[in-house]
Design a protein around this motif. Sequence first.
Motif, PDB file in Angstrom:
ATOM      1  N   TRP A 181       0.729  -1.215   0.137  1.00 36.85           N
ATOM      2  CA  TRP A 181       0.008   0.098  -0.073  1.00 36.85           C
ATOM      3  C   TRP A 181       0.838   1.321  -0.053  1.00 36.85           C
ATOM      4  CZ3 TRP A 181      -4.546   0.624  -1.553  1.00 36.85           C
ATOM      5  CH2 TRP A 181      -5.736  -0.196  -1.243  1.00 36.85           C
ATOM      6  N   THR A 182       2.017   1.188   0.994  1.00 31.60           N
ATOM      7  CA  THR A 182       2.762   2.525   0.903  1.00 31.60           C
ATOM      8  C   THR A 182       3.510   2.649  -0.336  1.00 31.60           C
ATOM      9  OG1 THR A 182       4.317   1.065   2.175  1.00 31.60           O
ATOM     10  CG2 THR A 182       2.906   2.500   3.332  1.00 31.60           C
ATOM     11  N   SER A 183       3.737   1.524  -1.185  1.00 31.03           N
ATOM     12  CA  SER A 183       4.380   1.841  -2.398  1.00 31.03           C
ATOM     13  C   SER A 183       3.672   2.326  -3.451  1.00 31.03           C
ATOM     14  CB  SER A 183       5.158   0.274  -2.849  1.00 31.03           C
ATOM     15  OG  SER A 183       5.915  -0.220  -2.197  1.00 31.03           O
ATOM     16  N   LEU A 184       2.267   1.938  -3.430  1.00 33.27           N
ATOM     17  CA  LEU A 184       1.229   2.474  -4.262  1.00 33.27           C
ATOM     18  C   LEU A 184       1.187   4.201  -3.921  1.00 33.27           C
ATOM     19  CD1 LEU A 184      -1.754  -0.068  -4.038  1.00 33.27           C
ATOM     20  CD2 LEU A 184       0.002   0.702  -6.054  1.00 33.27           C
ATOM     21  N   ASP A 185       1.127   4.574  -2.476  1.00 35.61           N
ATOM     22  CA  ASP A 185       1.246   5.874  -2.192  1.00 35.61           C
ATOM     23  C   ASP A 185       2.391   6.836  -2.920  1.00 35.61           C
ATOM     24  OD1 ASP A 185      -0.781   5.595  -0.545  1.00 35.61           O
ATOM     25  OD2 ASP A 185       0.390   5.396   1.299  1.00 35.61           O
ATOM     26  N   TYR A 189       4.529   1.167  -8.571  1.00 37.20           N
ATOM     27  CA  TYR A 189       3.710   0.384  -9.038  1.00 37.20           C
ATOM     28  C   TYR A 189       4.386  -1.156  -9.029  1.00 37.20           C
ATOM     29  CZ  TYR A 189       1.041   4.338  -9.831  1.00 37.20           C
ATOM     30  OH  TYR A 189       0.130   5.535  -9.729  1.00 37.20           O
ATOM     31  N   GLU A 190       5.797  -1.349  -9.820  1.00 38.42           N
ATOM     32  CA  GLU A 190       6.361  -2.590  -9.827  1.00 38.42           C
ATOM     33  C   GLU A 190       6.688  -3.106  -8.349  1.00 38.42           C
ATOM     34  OE1 GLU A 190       9.314  -2.500 -12.535  1.00 38.42           O
ATOM     35  OE2 GLU A 190       8.225  -1.802 -14.261  1.00 38.42           O
ATOM     36  N   ARG A 191       7.190  -2.146  -7.588  1.00 40.52           N
ATOM     37  CA  ARG A 191       7.558  -2.580  -6.149  1.00 40.52           C
ATOM     38  C   ARG A 191       6.162  -3.342  -5.509  1.00 40.52           C
ATOM     39  NH1 ARG A 191      11.714  -1.001  -2.448  1.00 40.52           N
ATOM     40  NH2 ARG A 191      12.045   0.760  -4.060  1.00 40.52           N
ATOM     41  N   ALA A 192       5.029  -2.456  -5.663  1.00 44.58           N
ATOM     42  CA  ALA A 192       3.824  -2.758  -4.898  1.00 44.58           C
ATOM     43  C   ALA A 192       3.526  -4.088  -5.559  1.00 44.58           C
ATOM     44  CB  ALA A 192       2.576  -1.828  -5.042  1.00 44.58           C
TER      45      ALA A 192
END
Length: 213
Positions: A181-185, A189-192
């Motif tokens: 979720w924090t990656s999306l913030d 996107y690839e990390r998420a």
Amino acid sequence: LVPHLDRFTAAERADLLGEYTVECYLTNDQPAALEAAERALELRRSLRDAEGEGEMLRWLSRLHWWLADPAKAADAAGAAREVLEPLGPSAGLAMAYSNLAQLHMLAQEQEPAVTWATKAIATARKVGDMPALAHALNNLGSARLRVGDLEGRALLEESLALARREGLDEHAARAFSNLSWTSLDYREYERAASYLETGLALTIYRLGVLLGR
């Protein structure tokens, strides 16, 4: 609620209802979990079991949050801390502090979230409780990431590594969830997606193990 409870002593009933609370929570039956927790709390109080009372208050806080009642969640969280603090450092107190941190983190209240998470981490390390430590590291990392402090990711990764090393499946899943979720913030996107896919794979594998598949 739970068949045949009358066959057991009050202390045994409190234990069973507490365990039933957790299982209902994990299977997303929050109303049943709430009812069981309230009954367990009554029994703990009747037994003058302050440690057990504090634990059930913390669970009630979590359940009220899931049931969209943040005011009751905050009240129960504060009551848990008040009951447990006079007993001295313990795993229960560490989790009570971490629960307060989690409520503030979810409400985007960074300063109190960091304060309570830091207290939770110190208490968990003092008593050597790994579940509380994993939970608190997760809350601290999430709170920091939400305000742009990228050092928070290292704390979340530490929570994840600890949870996986200790076999704490729920805490590992929560770490994967918050990392995603924090990656999306941050629009990473690839990390998420990587965190999400790895977390799902672990969850499906562990579920298979539990079901004997």
